[in-house]
Design a protein around this motif. Structure first.
Motif, mmCIF file in Angstrom:
data_model
loop_
_atom_site.group_PDB
_atom_site.id
_atom_site.type_symbol
_atom_site.label_atom_id
_atom_site.label_comp_id
_atom_site.label_asym_id
_atom_site.label_seq_id
_atom_site.Cartn_x
_atom_site.Cartn_y
_atom_site.Cartn_z
ATOM 1 N N ALA A 60 8.526 -2.081 2.216
ATOM 2 C CA ALA A 60 8.676 -2.865 3.278
ATOM 3 C C ALA A 60 7.230 -3.794 3.280
ATOM 4 N N ILE A 61 6.087 -2.837 3.107
ATOM 5 C CA ILE A 61 4.818 -3.598 3.230
ATOM 6 C C ILE A 61 4.666 -4.314 2.062
ATOM 7 N N GLU A 62 5.209 -4.239 0.992
ATOM 8 C CA GLU A 62 4.997 -5.011 -0.141
ATOM 9 C C GLU A 62 5.743 -6.369 -0.029
ATOM 10 N N THR A 63 6.916 -6.086 0.626
ATOM 11 C CA THR A 63 7.769 -7.470 0.928
ATOM 12 C C THR A 63 7.241 -8.350 1.860
ATOM 13 N N LEU A 64 6.444 -7.646 2.867
ATOM 14 C CA LEU A 64 5.615 -8.497 3.972
ATOM 15 C C LEU A 64 4.478 -9.157 3.516
ATOM 16 N N GLU A 65 3.796 -8.328 2.484
ATOM 17 C CA GLU A 65 2.505 -9.013 1.995
ATOM 18 C C GLU A 65 2.786 -9.975 1.191
ATOM 19 N N GLY A 66 3.721 -9.877 0.367
ATOM 20 C CA GLY A 66 4.134 -10.839 -0.698
ATOM 21 C C GLY A 66 2.828 -11.027 -1.675
ATOM 22 N N ASP A 67 3.224 -11.706 -2.827
ATOM 23 C CA ASP A 67 2.315 -12.077 -3.663
ATOM 24 C C ASP A 67 1.453 -13.371 -3.424
ATOM 25 N N LYS A 68 0.276 -13.503 -3.163
ATOM 26 C CA LYS A 68 -0.485 -14.589 -2.635
ATOM 27 C C LYS A 68 -0.985 -15.368 -4.098
ATOM 28 N N PRO A 69 -0.265 -16.635 -4.237
ATOM 29 C CA PRO A 69 -0.728 -17.361 -5.501
ATOM 30 C C PRO A 69 -2.203 -17.656 -5.458
ATOM 31 N N GLU A 70 -2.653 -17.520 -6.803
ATOM 32 C CA GLU A 70 -4.236 -17.726 -6.983
ATOM 33 C C GLU A 70 -4.740 -18.862 -6.456
ATOM 34 N N GLY A 71 -5.836 -19.058 -5.621
ATOM 35 C CA GLY A 71 -6.652 -20.056 -5.281
ATOM 36 C C GLY A 71 -6.114 -20.488 -3.893
ATOM 37 N N GLU A 72 -4.963 -19.931 -3.329
ATOM 38 C CA GLU A 72 -4.205 -20.367 -1.901
ATOM 39 C C GLU A 72 -5.266 -19.936 -0.863
ATOM 40 N N GLU A 73 -5.602 -20.656 -0.032
ATOM 41 C CA GLU A 73 -6.431 -20.299 1.050
ATOM 42 C C GLU A 73 -5.799 -19.266 2.105
ATOM 43 N N LYS A 74 -6.560 -18.571 2.557
ATOM 44 C CA LYS A 74 -5.957 -17.793 3.848
ATOM 45 C C LYS A 74 -5.066 -18.569 4.816
ATOM 46 N N ALA A 75 -3.870 -18.048 5.209
ATOM 47 C CA ALA A 75 -3.381 -18.838 6.378
ATOM 48 C C ALA A 75 -3.398 -18.019 7.385
ATOM 49 N N GLU A 76 -3.051 -18.630 8.635
ATOM 50 C CA GLU A 76 -2.970 -18.023 9.916
ATOM 51 C C GLU A 76 -2.124 -16.760 9.848
ATOM 52 N N VAL A 77 -2.389 -15.770 10.313
ATOM 53 C CA VAL A 77 -1.411 -14.529 10.101
ATOM 54 C C VAL A 77 -0.546 -14.906 11.438
ATOM 55 N N PRO A 78 0.924 -14.885 11.020
ATOM 56 C CA PRO A 78 1.782 -14.802 12.094
ATOM 57 C C PRO A 78 2.116 -13.651 13.002
ATOM 58 N N GLU A 79 2.020 -13.729 14.234
ATOM 59 C CA GLU A 79 1.546 -12.728 15.220
ATOM 60 C C GLU A 79 2.694 -11.305 14.881
ATOM 61 N N PRO A 80 4.065 -11.853 14.867
ATOM 62 C CA PRO A 80 5.056 -10.963 14.723
ATOM 63 C C PRO A 80 5.043 -9.937 13.380
ATOM 64 N N ALA A 81 4.525 -11.011 12.299
ATOM 65 C CA ALA A 81 4.332 -10.352 10.981
ATOM 66 C C ALA A 81 3.113 -9.256 10.816
ATOM 67 N N ALA A 82 2.020 -9.760 11.574
ATOM 68 C CA ALA A 82 0.846 -8.883 11.624
ATOM 69 C C ALA A 82 1.102 -7.689 12.413
ATOM 70 N N LYS A 83 1.941 -7.800 13.430
ATOM 71 C CA LYS A 83 2.183 -6.512 14.315
ATOM 72 C C LYS A 83 3.041 -5.751 13.413
ATOM 73 N N LEU A 84 3.977 -6.146 12.839
ATOM 74 C CA LEU A 84 5.045 -5.309 11.988
ATOM 75 C C LEU A 84 3.977 -4.507 10.799
ATOM 76 N N LEU A 85 3.138 -5.229 10.080
ATOM 77 C CA LEU A 85 2.484 -4.858 9.010
ATOM 78 C C LEU A 85 1.603 -3.502 9.431
ATOM 79 N N ALA A 86 1.057 -3.829 10.775
ATOM 80 C CA ALA A 86 0.204 -2.716 11.375
ATOM 81 C C ALA A 86 1.072 -1.533 11.703
ATOM 82 N N VAL A 87 2.329 -1.712 12.174
ATOM 83 C CA VAL A 87 3.089 -0.604 12.375
ATOM 84 C C VAL A 87 3.732 0.115 11.088
ATOM 85 N N LEU A 88 3.868 -0.625 10.005
ATOM 86 C CA LEU A 88 4.337 -0.217 8.882
ATOM 87 C C LEU A 88 3.248 0.856 8.195
ATOM 88 N N LEU A 89 2.018 0.142 8.088
ATOM 89 C CA LEU A 89 1.099 1.104 7.541
ATOM 90 C C LEU A 89 0.556 2.250 8.443
#
Length: 113
Positions: A60-89
């Motif tokens: 679930a964590i790998e699916t949520l994080e995904g693979d970030k393409p090389e050189g892509e800038e950090k995007a704003e973390v969507p709130e529901p995804a950030a909360k879900l990732l914290a719960v999964l971790l």
């Protein structure tokens, strides 16, 4: 012994986990799929199937994080995804405590914060 059982932080290059800042925007369907995996992991944990639970939380964590393409800038973390990732971790950290993988548990708990 088991990896992470020494109480020291693991030297595995995938640790600490990539963290919240690299979470990519997810579709509603993607988040629902992750919630489904989380439900299966929670059920495995309740049945004391800690290895299975850990694998499911990891998926679930790998699916949520995904693979970030090389050189892509950090995007704003969507709130529901950030909360879900914290719960999964944090759930995976508890699972790793049950498996006596203390170093990995510390790394997951730290990343959840």
């Amino acid at each position: 012994g088991f990896p992470g059982k020494t109480g020291k932080l693991p030297k595995n290059p995938s640790y600490p986990p990539r963290g919240l800042s690299k979470t990519r925007a997810m579709s509603v369907e993607g988040l629902e799929k992750i919630e489904e995996i989380k439900g299966k992991a929670n059920a495995a944990f309740k049945e004391n199937k800690f290895h299975s639970a850990c694998e499911l939380y990891s998926a679930a964590i790998e699916t949520l994080e995904g693979d970030k393409p090389e050189g892509e800038e950090k995007a704003e973390v969507p709130e529901p995804a950030a909360k879900l990732l914290a719960v999964l971790l944090s759930n995976r950290a508890m699972t790793r405590l049950r498996l006596e993988e203390y170093g990995f548990a510390i790394a997951d708990a730290s990343a959840a914060l």
